[in-house]
Scaffold this motif. Structure first.
Motif, mmCIF file in Angstrom:
data_model
loop_
_atom_site.group_PDB
_atom_site.id
_atom_site.type_symbol
_atom_site.label_atom_id
_atom_site.label_comp_id
_atom_site.label_asym_id
_atom_site.label_seq_id
_atom_site.Cartn_x
_atom_site.Cartn_y
_atom_site.Cartn_z
ATOM 1 N N GLU A 60 0.824 -1.206 0.000
ATOM 2 C CA GLU A 60 0.000 0.000 0.000
ATOM 3 C C GLU A 60 0.862 1.262 0.000
ATOM 4 O O GLU A 60 0.546 2.247 -0.691
ATOM 5 N N GLU A 61 1.972 1.247 0.743
ATOM 6 C CA GLU A 61 2.846 2.417 0.780
ATOM 7 C C GLU A 61 3.559 2.604 -0.563
ATOM 8 O O GLU A 61 3.715 3.735 -1.041
ATOM 9 N N GLY A 62 3.989 1.502 -1.175
ATOM 10 C CA GLY A 62 4.630 1.599 -2.475
ATOM 11 C C GLY A 62 3.696 2.161 -3.531
ATOM 12 O O GLY A 62 4.091 3.002 -4.355
ATOM 13 N N LEU A 63 2.453 1.727 -3.508
ATOM 14 C CA LEU A 63 1.465 2.258 -4.442
ATOM 15 C C LEU A 63 1.204 3.735 -4.166
ATOM 16 O O LEU A 63 1.152 4.555 -5.089
ATOM 17 N N ARG A 64 1.042 4.077 -2.883
ATOM 18 C CA ARG A 64 0.760 5.471 -2.527
ATOM 19 C C ARG A 64 1.880 6.394 -2.986
ATOM 20 O O ARG A 64 1.625 7.452 -3.578
ATOM 21 N N ARG A 65 3.139 5.995 -2.726
ATOM 22 C CA ARG A 65 4.269 6.836 -3.125
ATOM 23 C C ARG A 65 4.389 6.954 -4.638
ATOM 24 O O ARG A 65 4.995 7.906 -5.142
ATOM 25 N N SER A 66 3.806 6.002 -5.359
ATOM 26 C CA SER A 66 3.852 6.033 -6.820
ATOM 27 C C SER A 66 2.635 6.726 -7.416
ATOM 28 O O SER A 66 2.475 6.744 -8.642
ATOM 29 N N GLY A 67 1.779 7.257 -6.552
ATOM 30 C CA GLY A 67 0.616 7.994 -7.033
ATOM 31 C C GLY A 67 -0.614 7.153 -7.286
ATOM 32 O O GLY A 67 -1.566 7.613 -7.914
ATOM 33 N N VAL A 68 -0.618 5.914 -6.796
ATOM 34 C CA VAL A 68 -1.776 5.035 -6.971
ATOM 35 C C VAL A 68 -2.578 5.054 -5.674
ATOM 36 O O VAL A 68 -2.109 4.566 -4.635
ATOM 37 N N GLY A 69 -3.772 5.631 -5.728
ATOM 38 C CA GLY A 69 -4.599 5.761 -4.533
ATOM 39 C C GLY A 69 -5.662 4.690 -4.437
ATOM 40 O O GLY A 69 -5.853 3.885 -5.362
ATOM 41 N N HIS A 72 -8.089 4.152 -7.230
ATOM 42 C CA HIS A 72 -7.641 3.467 -8.444
ATOM 43 C C HIS A 72 -7.743 1.950 -8.314
ATOM 44 O O HIS A 72 -7.514 1.237 -9.293
ATOM 45 N N LEU A 73 -8.059 1.461 -7.114
ATOM 46 C CA LEU A 73 -7.936 0.035 -6.817
ATOM 47 C C LEU A 73 -9.277 -0.621 -6.532
ATOM 48 O O LEU A 73 -10.176 -0.006 -5.945
ATOM 49 N N ASP A 74 -9.408 -1.880 -6.935
ATOM 50 C CA ASP A 74 -10.459 -2.724 -6.403
ATOM 51 C C ASP A 74 -9.996 -3.216 -5.033
ATOM 52 O O ASP A 74 -8.854 -2.986 -4.636
ATOM 53 N N ARG A 75 -10.889 -3.881 -4.317
ATOM 54 C CA ARG A 75 -10.507 -4.414 -3.010
ATOM 55 C C ARG A 75 -9.342 -5.387 -3.175
ATOM 56 O O ARG A 75 -9.283 -6.149 -4.140
ATOM 57 N N ALA A 85 -3.482 -7.190 -6.086
ATOM 58 C CA ALA A 85 -4.006 -5.831 -6.254
ATOM 59 C C ALA A 85 -4.431 -5.658 -7.704
ATOM 60 O O ALA A 85 -3.680 -5.997 -8.625
ATOM 61 N N LEU A 86 -5.636 -5.149 -7.903
ATOM 62 C CA LEU A 86 -6.173 -4.908 -9.237
ATOM 63 C C LEU A 86 -6.359 -3.410 -9.427
ATOM 64 O O LEU A 86 -7.042 -2.753 -8.627
ATOM 65 N N ILE A 87 -5.754 -2.876 -10.475
ATOM 66 C CA ILE A 87 -5.783 -1.441 -10.739
ATOM 67 C C ILE A 87 -6.721 -1.173 -11.904
ATOM 68 O O ILE A 87 -6.599 -1.777 -12.971
ATOM 69 N N ARG A 88 -7.662 -0.258 -11.708
ATOM 70 C CA ARG A 88 -8.613 0.090 -12.760
ATOM 71 C C ARG A 88 -7.923 0.927 -13.834
ATOM 72 O O ARG A 88 -7.057 1.742 -13.515
ATOM 73 N N PRO A 89 -8.315 0.740 -15.083
ATOM 74 C CA PRO A 89 -7.693 1.521 -16.151
ATOM 75 C C PRO A 89 -7.879 3.018 -15.917
ATOM 76 O O PRO A 89 -8.972 3.479 -15.614
ATOM 77 N N ASP A 91 -5.726 6.975 -17.044
ATOM 78 C CA ASP A 91 -4.529 7.643 -17.571
ATOM 79 C C ASP A 91 -3.555 7.972 -16.448
ATOM 80 O O ASP A 91 -2.347 8.078 -16.681
ATOM 81 N N ALA A 92 -4.085 8.143 -15.224
ATOM 82 C CA ALA A 92 -3.232 8.499 -14.093
ATOM 83 C C ALA A 92 -2.363 7.331 -13.636
ATOM 84 O O ALA A 92 -1.377 7.532 -12.933
ATOM 85 N N VAL A 93 -2.731 6.111 -14.027
ATOM 86 C CA VAL A 93 -1.974 4.931 -13.591
ATOM 87 C C VAL A 93 -1.639 4.061 -14.810
ATOM 88 O O VAL A 93 -2.150 2.947 -14.942
ATOM 89 N N PRO A 94 -0.803 4.544 -15.707
ATOM 90 C CA PRO A 94 -0.382 3.687 -16.822
ATOM 91 C C PRO A 94 0.484 2.545 -16.307
ATOM 92 O O PRO A 94 1.119 2.645 -15.254
ATOM 93 N N LYS A 95 0.514 1.458 -17.037
ATOM 94 C CA LYS A 95 1.330 0.312 -16.622
ATOM 95 C C LYS A 95 2.802 0.698 -16.501
ATOM 96 O O LYS A 95 3.537 0.133 -15.691
ATOM 97 N N THR A 96 3.224 1.679 -17.321
ATOM 98 C CA THR A 96 4.608 2.156 -17.245
ATOM 99 C C THR A 96 4.957 2.629 -15.842
ATOM 100 O O THR A 96 6.075 2.408 -15.360
ATOM 101 N N LEU A 97 4.010 3.266 -15.161
ATOM 102 C CA LEU A 97 4.251 3.791 -13.817
ATOM 103 C C LEU A 97 4.622 2.676 -12.845
ATOM 104 O O LEU A 97 5.469 2.871 -11.955
#
Length: 225
Positions: A60-69, A72-75, A85-89, A91-97
């Motif tokens: 959770e901390e790694g995601l937060r520091r990378s801008g993934v809130g 952006h996430l399912d449970r 962890a499942l990330i919803r599509p 533009d703020a969370v491209p796979k590149t990030l």
């Protein structure tokens, strides 16, 4: 009505209601991050409790520091000695990030944690991580689908387990061929395509699916081009 007035435009197809609508039988697209602890069956239950708690916190901390809130996430899905962890599509969370920021951040967090428990080997935490993406289903009880099967087969591959066992670091990263070809090979940001080795395949639904392993995540030669 004046001759100069603009007559109302006919309703466009985009304004018309769709014939049908998304339902539980339709797939949803997600990016997946799955983590699994090394050697969890060798730990006592109290140690597992500590390690599970730390694994969730670092994710959770790694995601937060990378801008993934959280928005952006399912449970998060618990897997006993791992988590999905499942990330919803978006533009703020491209796979590149995830490859350019999240993985290096997670490596740093893991390294710091393990330094802090160096005198308590049962509490040291080493992780296998996989990144993939695709269409899946949610039936209200959990997430499932062929692409998740691919991700977990990659994560549990003996090749990935061996990569972590032979590493001096705390993390082994596997990615699907789809992620490699869409993101990694183009060398976006700090991603070093040359640091990935194409070393293994897994079989899912009578098809061979290819995986790539990042050599020694965390080393300067890997994380900087």
């Amino acid at each position: 009505m004046s001759l100069l007035a603009t007559p109302p435009m006919p309703e466009s197809p985009a304004d018309e209601p769709l014939h049908g609508h998304p339902n539980a039988n339709w797939p949803i697209y997600r990016t997946f991050i799955a983590l699994d602890m090394e050697g969890s069956t060798l730990r006592t239950n109290p140690a597992k409790r500590v390690l599970r708690d730390r694994m969730y916190l670092l994710l959770e901390e790694g995601l937060r520091r990378s801008g993934v809130g959280a928005h952006h996430l399912d449970r998060l899905t618990d897997r006993g000695d791992g988590v999905l962890a499942l990330i919803r599509p978006a533009d703020a969370v491209p796979k590149t990030l995830l490859l350019d920021s999240f993985i290096p951040t997670l490596v740093d967090l893991l390294t710091d944690y393990n330094h802090g428990v160096a005198d308590q080997p049962p509490l040291c935490l080493r992780l296998r991580v996989v990144i993939h993406a695709g269409d899946i289903h949610d039936d209200g009880k959990g997430f499932f689908g062929e692409e998740l099967d691919v991700a977990f087969r990659l994560l549990d591959s003996p090749h990935v387990k061996r990569a972590l066992a032979l590493s001096a670091g705390s993390l082994a990263l596997a990615i699907s061929d789809e992620i490699f070809r869409a993101i990694v090979r183009h060398g976006y940001g700090t991603i070093n395509a040359g640091a990935y080795r194409h070393g293994f395949c897994v079989r899912v639904s009578d098809r061979q699916r290819q995986g790539w392993i990042l050599n020694d995540p965390g080393s300067p030669s890997v994380l900087a081009r």
